[in-house]
Motif scaffolding. Structure first.
Motif, PDB file in Angstrom:
ATOM      1  N   LYS A  26     -18.443  20.868  -4.860  1.00 14.60           N
ATOM      2  CA  LYS A  26     -18.976  21.957  -5.664  1.00 14.60           C
ATOM      3  C   LYS A  26     -18.064  22.429  -6.756  1.00 14.60           C
ATOM      4  CE  LYS A  26     -22.284  24.058  -2.361  1.00 14.60           C
ATOM      5  NZ  LYS A  26     -22.657  25.120  -1.294  1.00 14.60           N
ATOM      6  N   ALA A  27     -18.723  22.592  -8.042  1.00  9.98           N
ATOM      7  CA  ALA A  27     -18.049  23.202  -9.141  1.00  9.98           C
ATOM      8  C   ALA A  27     -17.562  24.506  -8.662  1.00  9.98           C
ATOM      9  CB  ALA A  27     -18.756  23.083 -10.131  1.00  9.98           C
ATOM     10  N   GLU A  28     -18.263  25.429  -8.144  1.00  8.19           N
ATOM     11  CA  GLU A  28     -17.824  26.524  -7.584  1.00  8.19           C
ATOM     12  C   GLU A  28     -17.710  26.912  -6.173  1.00  8.19           C
ATOM     13  OE1 GLU A  28     -16.945  29.123  -9.584  1.00  8.19           O
ATOM     14  OE2 GLU A  28     -17.392  27.967 -11.274  1.00  8.19           O
ATOM     15  N   GLY A  29     -16.532  26.932  -5.640  1.00  7.87           N
ATOM     16  CA  GLY A  29     -16.458  27.060  -4.085  1.00  7.87           C
ATOM     17  C   GLY A  29     -15.950  25.931  -3.336  1.00  7.87           C
ATOM     18  N   GLY A  30     -16.018  24.909  -4.270  1.00  2.59           N
ATOM     19  CA  GLY A  30     -15.573  23.593  -3.424  1.00  2.59           C
ATOM     20  C   GLY A  30     -14.013  23.388  -3.447  1.00  2.59           C
ATOM     21  N   LEU A  31     -13.602  22.169  -3.336  1.00  5.24           N
ATOM     22  CA  LEU A  31     -12.121  21.822  -3.253  1.00  5.24           C
ATOM     23  C   LEU A  31     -11.772  21.200  -4.511  1.00  5.24           C
ATOM     24  CD1 LEU A  31     -11.986  20.785   0.530  1.00  5.24           C
ATOM     25  CD2 LEU A  31     -11.746  23.172  -0.635  1.00  5.24           C
ATOM     26  N   ARG A  32     -12.513  21.249  -5.599  1.00  4.19           N
ATOM     27  CA  ARG A  32     -11.989  20.501  -6.691  1.00  4.19           C
ATOM     28  C   ARG A  32     -10.619  20.782  -7.244  1.00  4.19           C
ATOM     29  NH1 ARG A  32     -17.244  18.836 -10.753  1.00  4.19           N
ATOM     30  NH2 ARG A  32     -18.264  18.069  -9.078  1.00  4.19           N
ATOM     31  N   ALA A  33      -9.798  20.018  -7.670  1.00  6.94           N
ATOM     32  CA  ALA A  33      -8.400  20.549  -8.162  1.00  6.94           C
ATOM     33  C   ALA A  33      -8.051  20.117  -9.811  1.00  6.94           C
ATOM     34  CB  ALA A  33      -7.387  20.060  -7.288  1.00  6.94           C
ATOM     35  N   GLY A  34      -9.169  19.753 -10.381  1.00  4.86           N
ATOM     36  CA  GLY A  34      -8.884  19.374 -12.023  1.00  4.86           C
ATOM     37  C   GLY A  34      -9.032  18.070 -12.265  1.00  4.86           C
ATOM     38  N   ARG A  35      -9.301  17.173 -11.287  1.00  2.00           N
ATOM     39  CA  ARG A  35      -9.473  15.634 -11.397  1.00  2.00           C
ATOM     40  C   ARG A  35     -10.479  15.247 -10.701  1.00  2.00           C
ATOM     41  NH1 ARG A  35      -4.410  12.274  -9.460  1.00  2.00           N
ATOM     42  NH2 ARG A  35      -3.460  13.352 -11.021  1.00  2.00           N
ATOM     43  N   ARG A  36     -11.214  14.290 -11.090  1.00  2.00           N
ATOM     44  CA  ARG A  36     -12.369  13.886 -10.170  1.00  2.00           C
ATOM     45  C   ARG A  36     -12.098  13.427  -8.855  1.00  2.00           C
ATOM     46  NH1 ARG A  36     -17.738  12.715 -12.183  1.00  2.00           N
ATOM     47  NH2 ARG A  36     -19.028  12.093 -10.377  1.00  2.00           N
ATOM     48  N   ILE A  37     -12.631  13.834  -7.704  1.00  2.00           N
ATOM     49  CA  ILE A  37     -12.507  13.594  -6.485  1.00  2.00           C
ATOM     50  C   ILE A  37     -12.900  12.085  -6.085  1.00  2.00           C
ATOM     51  CG2 ILE A  37     -13.000  14.070  -4.122  1.00  2.00           C
ATOM     52  CD1 ILE A  37     -13.207  16.878  -4.960  1.00  2.00           C
ATOM     53  N   SER A  38     -11.950  11.382  -5.462  1.00  2.00           N
ATOM     54  CA  SER A  38     -12.296   9.859  -4.986  1.00  2.00           C
ATOM     55  C   SER A  38     -11.834   9.786  -3.652  1.00  2.00           C
ATOM     56  CB  SER A  38     -11.885   8.929  -6.036  1.00  2.00           C
ATOM     57  OG  SER A  38     -10.419   8.906  -6.486  1.00  2.00           O
ATOM     58  N   HIS A  39     -12.250   8.369  -3.306  1.00  2.00           N
ATOM     59  CA  HIS A  39     -12.082   8.059  -1.755  1.00  2.00           C
ATOM     60  C   HIS A  39     -10.986   6.741  -2.070  1.00  2.00           C
ATOM     61  CE1 HIS A  39     -12.470   5.938   2.191  1.00  2.00           C
ATOM     62  NE2 HIS A  39     -12.491   7.016   2.536  1.00  2.00           N
TER      63      HIS A  39
END
Length: 471
Positions: free
Chosen positions: A269-282
């Motif tokens: 989520k853009a708001e309230g998620g766990l993003r840290a400035g970079r696209r999340i990947s696996h």
């Protein structure tokens, strides 16, 4: 198949007192595992992983593993092929460990009237010259000199233990990660959390319906000692786990018995998620039989059809995880169907651009090359045949898939057909996220927990807990 060189057997008449032959061998983890299977000796002192857990020490090679090396010299060299063992005395003077190199030497001491031969046997450690074992072998040489054109030996693939165990060992002494385990309501999910807690990797925060969790814990025999239960309905568990990260209660998230999309919806989520400035990947981390190093594959679980900007983050995230597991300068192969740039194949264009971006410092910490086809990314002979000259071609540590479908099929083919051991981690988020499949066993979840500990340490310190480079 392994091709061994030609062998020549000697008859009793062709052997003289004083003749000698020797061979050298390095003791490996695989040797200990294979010997345990072949002999049935499962003393935990000899089993990698078990020795550390049960006795708090590195595994010691079984004495008879060292003693068995004389058989190789007798059967291959002196007298050689056609030889039959009649007897062997052995006395053991020292112990061997993984990494020790030894010399097994036999010397003819007596030729007997009945055609048999006695040979002195000595096993010594290279380096300090320590005597590990000695004794006398009695053999019957071949009646007729036998010469082989070469011996084909089938490859042996080990499916358990191996290189991922080194990641577990590297975590010893690191602080356990308080981990929100989302919906651990089946045996694999809860068992994986239990194993990770027993190994000191996580402090389990079990988020989901308490009654279901307790029932499953009773089923697998866990009294939930050391665990904290956070009682919420199943459909609220993912959101609650993410909230616990923001509250500072949890330092990692582990997927349990729910669909990946249910968890990722809240993580990304853009708001309230766990993003840290970079696209999340696996990133999958695989121990593939026959490879000396671990292999990383990304992205096979989150980004369905990534554009160039997303692929840039995917590559950088994979490089970061490679650093965390001790690969100081990972070689990154960006995959396509071909190894040449073809405007009709968009993935080949993206691969070429990513390679140039790394050259210009827009991607850092690794060597990036592409486009590469799968064969010339991982096989040096294939790369040479295609005329590819780079530091990556034929020896890639990290494989970047053109899209999720290709990456997912590649990773699962290696697991289910090539019997690779695997762990996986979501990177690029504010905390590590263990996105294991519901079909994964406890071992895969344990490996993913080790990755989380190593990655969390690396993000704090920019140093790897894994010593000595790539596992």
């Amino acid at each position: 198949m392994q091709m061994h060189p030609p062998l020549v057997g000697r008859t009793a008449d062709q052997i003289a007192v004083g003749d000698t032959a020797a061979a050298r061998r390095v003791c490996t983890i695989n040797d200990l595992v294979v010997f345990a299977h072949a002999s049935g000796n499962v003393n935990p002192l000899h089993i990698p992983g078990e020795a550390e857990q049960e006795a708090g020490q590195a595994p010691v090679a079984p004495a008879m593993w060292g003693g068995s090396l004389f058989s190789g010299v007798l059967g291959n060299s002196l007298p050689g092929p056609g030889t039959l063992y009649l007897g062997q005395t052995l006395r053991f003077h020292g112990r061997l460990h993984v990494g020790d190199e030894v010399e097994s030497r036999v010397t003819v001491r007596e030729k007997r009237a009945d055609g048999t031969v006695a040979l002195d046997c000595r096993l010594t450690r290279i380096g300090d010259g320590a005597l590990i074992a000695d004794g006398v072998a009695e053999v019957l040489p071949p009646a007729i000199s036998m010469t082989t054109d070469g011996v084909y030996l089938p490859e042996l693939a080990l499916t358990k233990g191996g290189k991922l165990n080194r990641l577990l060992e590297a975590c010893r002494g690191a602080p356990a990660l308080p981990t929100a385990v989302v919906c651990p309501t089946d045996g694999n999910a809860l068992g994986g959390a239990w194993e990770a807690a027993r190994h000191g990797l996580i402090v389990p925060l079990l988020v989901g319906p308490e009654a279901a969790i307790r029932a499953e814990a009773a089923e697998i025999g866990w009294d939930l000692d050391g665990a904290t239960l956070v009682d919420v309905p199943a459909h609220q568990a993912a959101a609650r786990a993410v909230a616990m990260v923001h509250e500072g209660t949890a330092g990692a998230v582990m997927k349990g018995n729910l669909h990946s999309d249910e968890l990722l919806t809240h993580v990304t989520k853009a708001e309230g998620g766990l993003r840290a400035g970079r696209r999340i990947s696996h990133v999958f981390v695989l121990d593939v039989a026959g490879r000396e190093e671990l292999m990383l594959i990304s992205d096979a679980a989150i980004n369905i059809l990534p554009d160039l900007k997303t692929k840039t983050d995917i590559v950088q995230n994979a490089i970061d995880l490679a650093h965390a597991i001790g690969i100081a300068q990972p070689r990154v192969g960006v995959l396509s169907a071909v190894e040449t740039v073809n405007p009709a194949i968009p993935s080949s264009l993206d691969a070429a651009i990513l390679s140039k971006m790394a050259d210009r410092g827009q991607i850092t910490g690794g060597l990036v090359d592409g486009p590469l086809a799968m064969d010339n990314a991982v096989d040096l002979e294939a790369a040479k045949t295609k005329g590819l000259h780079s530091s990556v071609a034929g020896r890639a540590d990290v494989l970047i898939a053109p899209n999720l479908e290709a990456g997912n099929m590649l990773a699962k083919q290696l697991v289910f057909l090539s019997h690779a051991e695997t762990g996986g981690l979501v990177v690029g988020a504010s905390v590590p996220v263990m996105l294991t499949s519901r079909a994964d066993d406890a071992q895969a979840r344990l490996a993913s927990a080790a990755l989380a500990v190593l990655y969390a340490h690396w993000t704090r310190t920019r140093a790897s807990l894994v010593q000595g480079g790539s596992p």
